[in-house]
Motif scaffolding. Structure first.
Motif, PDB file in Angstrom:
ATOM      1  N   CYS A 177       0.799  -1.219   0.000  1.00 27.36           N
ATOM      2  CA  CYS A 177       0.000   0.000   0.000  1.00 27.36           C
ATOM      3  C   CYS A 177       0.832   1.270   0.000  1.00 27.36           C
ATOM      4  N   THR A 178       0.097   2.389  -0.044  1.00 23.39           N
ATOM      5  CA  THR A 178       0.635   3.736   0.033  1.00 23.39           C
ATOM      6  C   THR A 178       1.791   3.937  -0.941  1.00 23.39           C
ATOM      7  N   PRO A 179       1.487   3.896  -2.240  1.00 25.71           N
ATOM      8  CA  PRO A 179       2.557   4.032  -3.232  1.00 25.71           C
ATOM      9  C   PRO A 179       3.145   5.446  -3.290  1.00 25.71           C
ATOM     10  N   SER A 180       4.432   5.490  -3.581  1.00 29.69           N
ATOM     11  CA  SER A 180       5.098   6.761  -3.865  1.00 29.69           C
ATOM     12  C   SER A 180       5.803   6.592  -5.201  1.00 29.69           C
ATOM     13  N   LYS A 181       5.806   7.651  -5.981  1.00 32.32           N
ATOM     14  CA  LYS A 181       6.352   7.576  -7.332  1.00 32.32           C
ATOM     15  C   LYS A 181       7.638   8.374  -7.415  1.00 32.32           C
ATOM     16  N   ASP A 182       8.653   7.774  -8.071  1.00 34.38           N
ATOM     17  CA  ASP A 182       9.913   8.450  -8.341  1.00 34.38           C
ATOM     18  C   ASP A 182      10.286   8.107  -9.787  1.00 34.38           C
ATOM     19  N   GLY A 183       9.986   9.017 -10.690  1.00 28.65           N
ATOM     20  CA  GLY A 183      10.210   8.737 -12.104  1.00 28.65           C
ATOM     21  C   GLY A 183       9.269   7.659 -12.579  1.00 28.65           C
ATOM     22  N   ASP A 184       9.808   6.584 -13.154  1.00 28.27           N
ATOM     23  CA  ASP A 184       8.957   5.496 -13.645  1.00 28.27           C
ATOM     24  C   ASP A 184       8.875   4.332 -12.662  1.00 28.27           C
ATOM     25  N   ILE A 185       9.325   4.550 -11.431  1.00 26.35           N
ATOM     26  CA  ILE A 185       9.284   3.502 -10.409  1.00 26.35           C
ATOM     27  C   ILE A 185       8.270   3.888  -9.327  1.00 26.35           C
ATOM     28  N   THR A 186       7.372   2.945  -9.026  1.00 27.06           N
ATOM     29  CA  THR A 186       6.405   3.130  -7.946  1.00 27.06           C
ATOM     30  C   THR A 186       6.797   2.199  -6.811  1.00 27.06           C
ATOM     31  N   THR A 187       6.907   2.757  -5.606  1.00 29.15           N
ATOM     32  CA  THR A 187       7.303   1.969  -4.436  1.00 29.15           C
ATOM     33  C   THR A 187       6.108   1.796  -3.512  1.00 29.15           C
ATOM     34  N   THR A 209       4.503  -5.236 -19.392  1.00 33.42           N
ATOM     35  CA  THR A 209       5.623  -5.902 -18.731  1.00 33.42           C
ATOM     36  C   THR A 209       6.008  -5.074 -17.509  1.00 33.42           C
ATOM     37  N   TYR A 210       6.168  -5.761 -16.386  1.00 39.17           N
ATOM     38  CA  TYR A 210       6.517  -5.110 -15.133  1.00 39.17           C
ATOM     39  C   TYR A 210       7.817  -5.700 -14.599  1.00 39.17           C
ATOM     40  N   GLU A 211       8.615  -4.858 -13.970  1.00 36.98           N
ATOM     41  CA  GLU A 211       9.787  -5.309 -13.217  1.00 36.98           C
ATOM     42  C   GLU A 211       9.484  -5.089 -11.741  1.00 36.98           C
ATOM     43  N   PHE A 212       9.450  -6.184 -10.986  1.00 39.96           N
ATOM     44  CA  PHE A 212       9.210  -6.133  -9.547  1.00 39.96           C
ATOM     45  C   PHE A 212      10.548  -6.312  -8.836  1.00 39.96           C
ATOM     46  N   LYS A 213      10.734  -5.559  -7.763  1.00 37.31           N
ATOM     47  CA  LYS A 213      11.891  -5.761  -6.887  1.00 37.31           C
ATOM     48  C   LYS A 213      11.404  -5.606  -5.454  1.00 37.31           C
ATOM     49  N   ARG A 214      11.636  -6.646  -4.656  1.00 38.12           N
ATOM     50  CA  ARG A 214      11.270  -6.580  -3.248  1.00 38.12           C
ATOM     51  C   ARG A 214      12.525  -6.649  -2.398  1.00 38.12           C
ATOM     52  N   TYR A 215      12.608  -5.710  -1.469  1.00 34.47           N
ATOM     53  CA  TYR A 215      13.659  -5.764  -0.457  1.00 34.47           C
ATOM     54  C   TYR A 215      12.993  -5.444   0.865  1.00 34.47           C
ATOM     55  N   LYS A 216      12.964  -6.439   1.725  1.00 33.32           N
ATOM     56  CA  LYS A 216      12.311  -6.356   3.031  1.00 33.32           C
ATOM     57  C   LYS A 216      10.862  -5.919   2.859  1.00 33.32           C
ATOM     58  N   GLY A 217      10.443  -4.807   3.469  1.00 31.21           N
ATOM     59  CA  GLY A 217       9.041  -4.377   3.423  1.00 31.21           C
ATOM     60  C   GLY A 217       8.717  -3.432   2.296  1.00 31.21           C
ATOM     61  N   ASN A 218       9.601  -3.318   1.305  1.00 36.47           N
ATOM     62  CA  ASN A 218       9.367  -2.426   0.171  1.00 36.47           C
ATOM     63  C   ASN A 218       9.260  -3.220  -1.125  1.00 36.47           C
ATOM     64  N   LEU A 219       8.363  -2.781  -1.984  1.00 39.79           N
ATOM     65  CA  LEU A 219       8.181  -3.372  -3.295  1.00 39.79           C
ATOM     66  C   LEU A 219       8.236  -2.262  -4.331  1.00 39.79           C
ATOM     67  N   MET A 220       9.248  -2.318  -5.197  1.00 40.18           N
ATOM     68  CA  MET A 220       9.395  -1.337  -6.261  1.00 40.18           C
ATOM     69  C   MET A 220       8.928  -1.969  -7.572  1.00 40.18           C
ATOM     70  N   ILE A 221       8.115  -1.211  -8.335  1.00 43.25           N
ATOM     71  CA  ILE A 221       7.584  -1.718  -9.598  1.00 43.25           C
ATOM     72  C   ILE A 221       7.831  -0.694 -10.691  1.00 43.25           C
ATOM     73  N   ARG A 222       8.395  -1.191 -11.781  1.00 44.51           N
ATOM     74  CA  ARG A 222       8.593  -0.373 -12.984  1.00 44.51           C
ATOM     75  C   ARG A 222       7.778  -1.005 -14.103  1.00 44.51           C
ATOM     76  N   SER A 223       6.960  -0.182 -14.737  1.00 36.14           N
ATOM     77  CA  SER A 223       6.179  -0.646 -15.880  1.00 36.14           C
ATOM     78  C   SER A 223       6.910  -0.278 -17.153  1.00 36.14           C
ATOM     79  N   LYS A 224       7.076  -1.255 -18.024  1.00 35.52           N
ATOM     80  CA  LYS A 224       7.786  -1.007 -19.293  1.00 35.52           C
ATOM     81  C   LYS A 224       6.801  -0.699 -20.391  1.00 35.52           C
TER      82      LYS A 224
END
Length: 135
Positions: free
Chosen positions: A36-46, A120-135
Motif C-alpha cells: 500500500c501507500t505508493p510513492s512515485k519516483d520517475g517510472d518507479i512506484t514503491t 511488462t513489469y519489473e518487480f523488486k522486493r527488499y524487506k518491506g518495500n516493493l518497487m515496480i517499474r512498468s515497461k
C-alpha cells in the motif's frame, strides 16, 4: 491388437488435451500480499507492507495473490493483471535478500473485457518495500 491400438489412441488424445491448455502462471511467493501507500519516483512506484506505513494506514492498495495482481488507484479505478510469463532471480547479501521478477501480463481496466492491454513489469522486493517499474 485392437486393445493396444485403442489404448494408444486414448493415450494420445489425453496428452493432446492436457497440452492444449497452458497452466496459469503463479506469482512468486515473495511478492504475494497486500502492498500500500505508493510513492512515485520517475517510472518507479514503491509500495510498502501495511506494517511499514505511518500509522499503519493504507491507501491505493496493490493486492497480489497466486494468480493475479490488482492495482487499486483509489475510487473505482482498478487494473487487473494476469501473468503470462515470469522470470525470477534473487540477490543475497548480509543485510537480507532482494527478490526480482520480470512479469509479462495481460491486464484489463476494471471489469471491462474490452479494455485489455499487454504490459511488462519489473518487480523488486527488499524487506518491506516493493518497487515496480512498468515497461
Amino acid at each position: 491388437m485392437m486393445k493396444n491400438t485403442l489404448l494408444a489412441i486414448l493415450s494420445f488424445s489425453i496428452s493432446m488435451t492436457t497440452n492444449a491448455f497452458a497452466a496459469p502462471k503463479n506469482m512468486p511467493i515473495d511478492f504475494i500480499g497486500e502492498w500500500c501507500t505508493p510513492s512515485k519516483d520517475g517510472d518507479i512506484t514503491t509500495y510498502t507492507l501495511p506494517s511499514w506505513t505511518e500509522d499503519h494506514k493504507c491507501n491505493e492498495i496493490l493486492s497480489i495473490d497466486q494468480w493475479e495482481f490488482v492495482f487499486n488507484m483509489g475510487g473505482d479505478v482498478e487494473t487487473y493483471c494476469n501473468p503470462e510469463s515470469i522470470r525470477t532471480k534473487q540477490d543475497v547479501a548480509p543485510s537480507g535478500v532482494a527478490y526480482f521478477a520480470t512479469i509479462s501480463a495481460n491486464c484489463r481496466e476494471g471489469l471491462n473485457p474490452n479494455r485489455k492491454s499487454h504490459r511488462t513489469y519489473e518487480f523488486k522486493r527488499y524487506k518491506g518495500n516493493l518497487m515496480i517499474r512498468s515497461k
